[in-house]
Design an enzyme around this catalytic site. Structure first.
Site, PDB file in Angstrom:
ATOM      1  N   ALA A 101      42.202  -7.983 -32.204  1.00 53.69           N
ATOM      2  CA  ALA A 101      42.533  -9.351 -31.780  1.00 53.69           C
ATOM      3  C   ALA A 101      42.387  -9.491 -30.267  1.00 53.69           C
ATOM      4  O   ALA A 101      43.298  -9.961 -29.574  1.00 53.69           O
ATOM      5  CB  ALA A 101      43.922  -9.761 -32.258  1.00 53.69           C
ATOM      6  N   HIS A 102      41.280  -9.010 -29.762  1.00 49.90           N
ATOM      7  CA  HIS A 102      40.965  -9.198 -28.347  1.00 49.90           C
ATOM      8  C   HIS A 102      39.475  -8.975 -28.119  1.00 49.90           C
ATOM      9  O   HIS A 102      38.758  -8.513 -29.018  1.00 49.90           O
ATOM     10  CB  HIS A 102      41.801  -8.253 -27.462  1.00 49.90           C
ATOM     11  CG  HIS A 102      41.518  -6.797 -27.677  1.00 49.90           C
ATOM     12  ND1 HIS A 102      42.361  -5.958 -28.370  1.00 49.90           N
ATOM     13  CD2 HIS A 102      40.462  -6.026 -27.311  1.00 49.90           C
ATOM     14  CE1 HIS A 102      41.851  -4.744 -28.405  1.00 49.90           C
ATOM     15  NE2 HIS A 102      40.696  -4.760 -27.771  1.00 49.90           N
TER      16      HIS A 102
END
Ligand code: TYD
Length: 142
Positions: free
Chosen positions: A54-55
């Site tokens: 999630a980045h």
């Protein structure tokens, strides 16, 4: 930095060299030849209890290898999205900069990551809308 372009130019699966004999298997990843960088850092994820990733990274390049188990990695350029399943130590996923990734670790999975740079929190983009804005700004500057 060019952030426009097909996802396939920025992310890909590479076969690693597997050496099997009566004692078992050995896998070689000659990272500098495969990916054009010398890894400055190795880390691994295991015992996952929820999704990870999630980045995106602004400059970091990475190579990911499922050392054990099954790992699903969804990569996203801001324009295209694709899911890779890593379920063998004989293959590696290369990820260039400015690619959002979501990582789902299967039970017992161990994901090894070779990284081109030392850890730097300033290199992370952890908000998806910020990521899209960053892609847009950099594409506009191309
Ligand atoms: P993070 O990169 O968010 O993990 P994931 O992508 O698997 O979700 O890192 C989790 C935490 O670990 C975060 O606080 C940063 C820290 N960390 C380091 O200190 N050094 C490192 O090399 C890495 C990869 C993470």
């Amino acid at each position: 930095m060019t952030t426009r372009g097909a996802l396939d130019d920025r992310v890909g699966l590479l076969p690693l060299t597997e050496i099997h004999d009566s004692r078992g298997a050995l896998v070689v990843a000659e990272i500098y030849k495969l990916c054009g960088f010398a890894a400055k850092r190795f880390y691994f994820l295991y015992a996952a209890t929820s999704d990870r990733g999630a980045h995106a990274h602004k400059a970091l390049r990475q190579v990911m290898i499922a050392l054990a188990g099954r790992v699903e990695i969804t990569v996203d350029s801001g324009a295209e999205r694709k899911t890779f399943v890593l379920d063998s130590p004989g293959q590696a996923l290369t990820i260039k900069p400015v690619i959002w990734r979501d990582i789902k670790m299967g039970e017992g999975a161990v994901l090894g990551v070779l990284a081109s740079e030392p850890y730097d929190e300033a290199d992370y983009i952890r908000d998806y809308d910020e990521f899209l804005a960053y892609v847009g700004e950099n594409a506009a500057a191309d």
